[in-house]
Scaffold this active site. Structure first.
Site, PDB file in Angstrom:
ATOM      1  N   ASP A  37       0.848  -1.188   0.000  1.00  0.00           N
ATOM      2  CA  ASP A  37       0.000   0.000   0.000  1.00  0.00           C
ATOM      3  C   ASP A  37       0.891   1.250   0.000  1.00  0.00           C
ATOM      4  O   ASP A  37       1.755   1.382  -0.868  1.00  0.00           O
ATOM      5  CB  ASP A  37      -0.946  -0.088   1.208  1.00  0.00           C
ATOM      6  CG  ASP A  37      -2.016   0.987   1.263  1.00  0.00           C
ATOM      7  OD1 ASP A  37      -3.015   0.853   0.539  1.00  0.00           O
ATOM      8  OD2 ASP A  37      -1.848   1.955   2.030  1.00  0.00           O
ATOM      9  N   ARG A  38       0.746   2.176   0.941  1.00  0.00           N
ATOM     10  CA  ARG A  38       1.596   3.373   0.958  1.00  0.00           C
ATOM     11  C   ARG A  38       3.075   3.010   1.132  1.00  0.00           C
ATOM     12  O   ARG A  38       3.953   3.704   0.611  1.00  0.00           O
ATOM     13  CB  ARG A  38       1.172   4.329   2.070  1.00  0.00           C
ATOM     14  CG  ARG A  38      -0.276   4.737   2.080  1.00  0.00           C
ATOM     15  CD  ARG A  38      -0.728   5.424   0.826  1.00  0.00           C
ATOM     16  NE  ARG A  38      -0.223   6.767   0.673  1.00  0.00           N
ATOM     17  CZ  ARG A  38      -0.592   7.600  -0.307  1.00  0.00           C
ATOM     18  NH1 ARG A  38      -1.461   7.196  -1.227  1.00  0.00           N
ATOM     19  NH2 ARG A  38      -0.086   8.825  -0.390  1.00  0.00           N
ATOM     20  N   HIS A  94     -10.868   8.048  -1.438  1.00  0.00           N
ATOM     21  CA  HIS A  94     -10.227   8.490  -0.204  1.00  0.00           C
ATOM     22  C   HIS A  94      -8.901   9.198  -0.482  1.00  0.00           C
ATOM     23  O   HIS A  94      -8.476  10.040   0.315  1.00  0.00           O
ATOM     24  CB  HIS A  94      -9.999   7.300   0.738  1.00  0.00           C
ATOM     25  CG  HIS A  94      -9.076   6.260   0.214  1.00  0.00           C
ATOM     26  ND1 HIS A  94      -9.464   5.313  -0.708  1.00  0.00           N
ATOM     27  CD2 HIS A  94      -7.761   6.017   0.477  1.00  0.00           C
ATOM     28  CE1 HIS A  94      -8.441   4.520  -0.988  1.00  0.00           C
ATOM     29  NE2 HIS A  94      -7.391   4.934  -0.290  1.00  0.00           N
ATOM     30  N   TRP A  95      -8.240   8.878  -1.616  1.00  0.00           N
ATOM     31  CA  TRP A  95      -7.012   9.600  -1.962  1.00  0.00           C
ATOM     32  C   TRP A  95      -7.283  11.105  -2.007  1.00  0.00           C
ATOM     33  O   TRP A  95      -6.490  11.906  -1.510  1.00  0.00           O
ATOM     34  CB  TRP A  95      -6.510   9.148  -3.336  1.00  0.00           C
ATOM     35  CG  TRP A  95      -5.614   7.962  -3.325  1.00  0.00           C
ATOM     36  CD1 TRP A  95      -5.660   6.893  -2.472  1.00  0.00           C
ATOM     37  CD2 TRP A  95      -4.529   7.718  -4.221  1.00  0.00           C
ATOM     38  NE1 TRP A  95      -4.673   5.996  -2.801  1.00  0.00           N
ATOM     39  CE2 TRP A  95      -3.969   6.467  -3.859  1.00  0.00           C
ATOM     40  CE3 TRP A  95      -3.995   8.425  -5.291  1.00  0.00           C
ATOM     41  CZ2 TRP A  95      -2.883   5.922  -4.550  1.00  0.00           C
ATOM     42  CZ3 TRP A  95      -2.912   7.869  -5.982  1.00  0.00           C
ATOM     43  CH2 TRP A  95      -2.370   6.640  -5.609  1.00  0.00           C
ATOM     44  N   TYR A 114      -1.037  11.517   2.214  1.00  0.00           N
ATOM     45  CA  TYR A 114      -1.854  11.574   1.003  1.00  0.00           C
ATOM     46  C   TYR A 114      -1.728  12.917   0.303  1.00  0.00           C
ATOM     47  O   TYR A 114      -1.759  12.990  -0.938  1.00  0.00           O
ATOM     48  CB  TYR A 114      -3.314  11.269   1.343  1.00  0.00           C
ATOM     49  CG  TYR A 114      -3.571   9.798   1.503  1.00  0.00           C
ATOM     50  CD1 TYR A 114      -4.032   9.025   0.452  1.00  0.00           C
ATOM     51  CD2 TYR A 114      -3.313   9.156   2.715  1.00  0.00           C
ATOM     52  CE1 TYR A 114      -4.247   7.667   0.588  1.00  0.00           C
ATOM     53  CE2 TYR A 114      -3.522   7.795   2.866  1.00  0.00           C
ATOM     54  CZ  TYR A 114      -3.991   7.057   1.799  1.00  0.00           C
ATOM     55  OH  TYR A 114      -4.187   5.704   1.949  1.00  0.00           O
ATOM     56  N   HIS A 154      -7.133  -7.128   0.743  1.00  0.00           N
ATOM     57  CA  HIS A 154      -6.083  -6.122   0.588  1.00  0.00           C
ATOM     58  C   HIS A 154      -4.933  -6.306   1.574  1.00  0.00           C
ATOM     59  O   HIS A 154      -3.761  -6.180   1.202  1.00  0.00           O
ATOM     60  CB  HIS A 154      -6.693  -4.727   0.746  1.00  0.00           C
ATOM     61  CG  HIS A 154      -5.707  -3.608   0.675  1.00  0.00           C
ATOM     62  ND1 HIS A 154      -4.928  -3.371  -0.440  1.00  0.00           N
ATOM     63  CD2 HIS A 154      -5.367  -2.654   1.585  1.00  0.00           C
ATOM     64  CE1 HIS A 154      -4.161  -2.314  -0.224  1.00  0.00           C
ATOM     65  NE2 HIS A 154      -4.393  -1.871   0.984  1.00  0.00           N
TER      66      HIS A 154
END
Length: 304
Positions: free
Chosen positions: A105-106, A150-151, A205, A268
């Site tokens: 993910d991030r 959500h980004w 973000y 995820h």
């Protein structure tokens, strides 16, 4: 949780990170995603250590119990370049000049930036459920905006998301102890109930929509690519294949050498939901011996 591992705080680039490390052998750096902490790896790290690896798991800057530096108008303290610099400093401080990186993910964006900015340090990189930030934004369409809205919500500054999230963090972030494990869940809940952490995660973000994209776009213009072997893994019960079809194909212009890709039967958060399958895929990828991996098997240098 993390039996036999050491929990400490280590210097990054102007910040201190909470770091868990243990095992022996070639070093592997595990980088978590949003909104997790390093504890998301508690089912994976012992398996990798048992397979003969030194495993290092930090809380990224801004996350968990790592430092949360003040931001600036460009959100540069939360750029993936800054986070990658932290990770490099931590690994060198532990005596690992060359290592493998796994990012989810991030954390996958930090892993990518590490491999691009510091090719001398990264022997291989595995990215989980991610494509490069610049690539995701360049390809953004209605499907992406609907699924990954959500980004753009977390990236707002005029109407900050922090007020919404802090009103009821448990309603916003819906992980469970059953999914994560009791101790990892407690660590996660402490993080999401800390307004400073929520703000820092939003800054991540905001950096992603601005300065991180600038860095990625600059690399694409100059033809800069990842030199080391790259592995791309994606969850079958997430939306990467729906959004991109050939997920490894999205990565091909970013890689100069070996590129492997395969799905993992999971949702995820595959480190929590399918740790054995994830570790099997990682070990299979690392099984192709290279001069870099041979060198990585040398004992870490001891530092005072």
């Amino acid at each position: 949780m993390f039996d036999g591992f050491t929990l400490t705080r280590r210097e990054g680039e102007g910040v201190r990170l909470r770091v868990r490390h243990g095992g022996s052998g070639p070093a592997v750096l595990l980088l978590h995603g949003h909104p997790r902490t390093h504890a998301t790896w508690h089912r994976v790290a012992p398996l990798l250590a048992a397979a003969g690896h030194t495993v290092v798991c930090p809380d990224l800057r801004g996350y968990g119990q790592s430092d949360k530096p003040p931001t600036d108008p460009r959100h540069s303290p939360y750029s993936k370049r800054a986070m990658a610099g932290d990770c490099l400093a931590v690994m060198r401080g532990l005596g690992h000049d060359r290592f493998t990186v796994v990012g989810h993910d991030r954390g996958a964006y930090v892993a990518t930036r590490l491999a691009l900015d510091h090719p001398e340090a990264v022997s291989a990189v595995s990215v989980l459920d991610a494509v490069p930030i610049g690539e995701a934004l360049r390809r953004c369409d209605a499907d992406f905006a609907a699924s990954w809205w959500h980004w753009f919500f977390l990236g707002q500054t005029d109407k900050p998301a922090e007020r919404v999230i802090n009103a009821d963090p448990d309603a916003w972030y819906k992980a469970t102890a059953e999914q994560m494990g009791a101790e990892a869940y407690d660590d996660y809940r402490r993080a999401i109930h800390d307004p400073a952490t929520v703000h820092a995660m939003c800054e991540d973000y905001r950096a992603g929509l601005g300065i991180d994209r600038e860095h990625d776009d600059a690399d694409r213009r100059t033809g800069r690519r990842i030199d080391c072997p790259v592995q791309v893994l994606w969850a079958t019960r997430d939306d990467m294949a729906d959004l991109y079809g050939d997920v490894p194909g999205v990565w091909r212009p970013w890689t100069a050498g070996r590129l492997d890709g395969s799905p993992i039967d999971s949702g995820h958060h595959m480190a929590e939901e399918a740790p054995e399958a994830l570790v099997s895929a990682l070990l299979a990828f690392w099984g192709a011996e290279t001069p870099e991996r041979t060198a990585a098997r040398q004992p870490a240098r001891k530092r005072c």
